[in-house]
Design a protein around this motif. Structure first.
Motif, PDB file in Angstrom:
ATOM      1  N   VAL A 126     -19.566 -39.416 -82.569  1.00 11.40           N
ATOM      2  CA  VAL A 126     -18.626 -39.253 -81.461  1.00 11.40           C
ATOM      3  C   VAL A 126     -18.988 -37.944 -80.781  1.00 11.40           C
ATOM      4  N   THR A 127     -19.242 -38.027 -79.481  1.00 10.48           N
ATOM      5  CA  THR A 127     -19.593 -36.823 -78.738  1.00 10.48           C
ATOM      6  C   THR A 127     -18.633 -36.623 -77.582  1.00 10.48           C
ATOM      7  N   LYS A 128     -18.608 -35.429 -77.102  1.00 14.44           N
ATOM      8  CA  LYS A 128     -17.778 -35.095 -75.953  1.00 14.44           C
ATOM      9  C   LYS A 128     -18.717 -34.917 -74.767  1.00 14.44           C
ATOM     10  N   PRO A 129     -18.452 -35.616 -73.672  1.00 14.31           N
ATOM     11  CA  PRO A 129     -19.361 -35.471 -72.527  1.00 14.31           C
ATOM     12  C   PRO A 129     -19.312 -34.053 -71.970  1.00 14.31           C
ATOM     13  N   ALA A 130     -20.449 -33.626 -71.462  1.00 17.61           N
ATOM     14  CA  ALA A 130     -20.531 -32.279 -70.891  1.00 17.61           C
ATOM     15  C   ALA A 130     -19.719 -32.223 -69.607  1.00 17.61           C
ATOM     16  N   GLU A 131     -19.095 -31.085 -69.414  1.00 19.49           N
ATOM     17  CA  GLU A 131     -18.325 -30.914 -68.197  1.00 19.49           C
ATOM     18  C   GLU A 131     -19.277 -30.686 -67.035  1.00 19.49           C
ATOM     19  N   PRO A 132     -18.979 -31.259 -65.857  1.00  9.57           N
ATOM     20  CA  PRO A 132     -19.883 -31.073 -64.738  1.00  9.57           C
ATOM     21  C   PRO A 132     -19.917 -29.617 -64.277  1.00  9.57           C
ATOM     22  N   ALA A 133     -21.087 -29.202 -63.827  1.00  5.31           N
ATOM     23  CA  ALA A 133     -21.237 -27.823 -63.353  1.00  5.31           C
ATOM     24  C   ALA A 133     -20.490 -27.668 -62.030  1.00  5.31           C
ATOM     25  N   PRO A 134     -19.902 -26.505 -61.802  1.00  3.25           N
ATOM     26  CA  PRO A 134     -19.190 -26.312 -60.532  1.00  3.25           C
ATOM     27  C   PRO A 134     -20.153 -26.317 -59.355  1.00  3.25           C
TER      28      PRO A 134
END
Length: 146
Positions: free
Chosen positions: A133-141
């Motif tokens: 189970v992974t957490k998707p990376a947050e998009p860069a601003p």
């Protein structure tokens, strides 16, 4: 085939017509053969097939949530568990039908060695369905445009 005439009055060029009668005869013979043999090829046997009235049973898959924190502590469905007891727990779960799904969640700072030991323990215990189970990376601003 081209046939010409033997008289000297002919124009000298060959006749270019095909005699279609033999071709039509062959086609009619083949048609009669297929009409006669087609019913012989489609014979069937009448049997009474049992009718099913029940609907298939849908089983919810059992999920084992295995979490590993950054210091190497293991949690089996949010309950702390030692690495030594993990293999025996996997052996008990792997004999169930259907076999539960193992979902491994690990902290970003968890050592790879600890994860390798957990996966080796799962394989030694007979677990076949394993995933992460992974957490998707947050998009860069987005950069501000002027």
């Amino acid at each position: 085939m081209a046939f010409g005439s033997f008289d000297s009055k002919g124009s000298g060029h060959a006749m270019s017509e095909i005699n279609m009668v033999p071709l039509i005869d062959v086609m009619l013979v083949l048609l009669v053969i297929f009409i006669i043999t087609a019913p012989m090829l489609s014979h069937s046997i009448k049997i009474n097939v049992p009718q099913v009235s029940a609907e298939p049973v849908e089983q919810e898959p059992v999920i084992i949530d295995l979490a590993v924190d950054d210091i190497g502590q293991i949690f089996w469905n949010d309950q702390p568990l030692s690495l030594e007891a993990l293999t025996e727990r996997f052996k008990l779960e792997s004999v169930k039908d259907p076999q539960p799904q193992l979902r491994i969640r690990a902290d970003v700072n968890t050592r790879y060695e600890t994860l390798a030991e957990v996966m080796g323990s799962a394989r030694a215990g007979g677990m076949k369905r394993m995933g992460f189970v992974t957490k998707p990376a947050e998009p860069a601003p987005e950069p501000a445009s002027n």
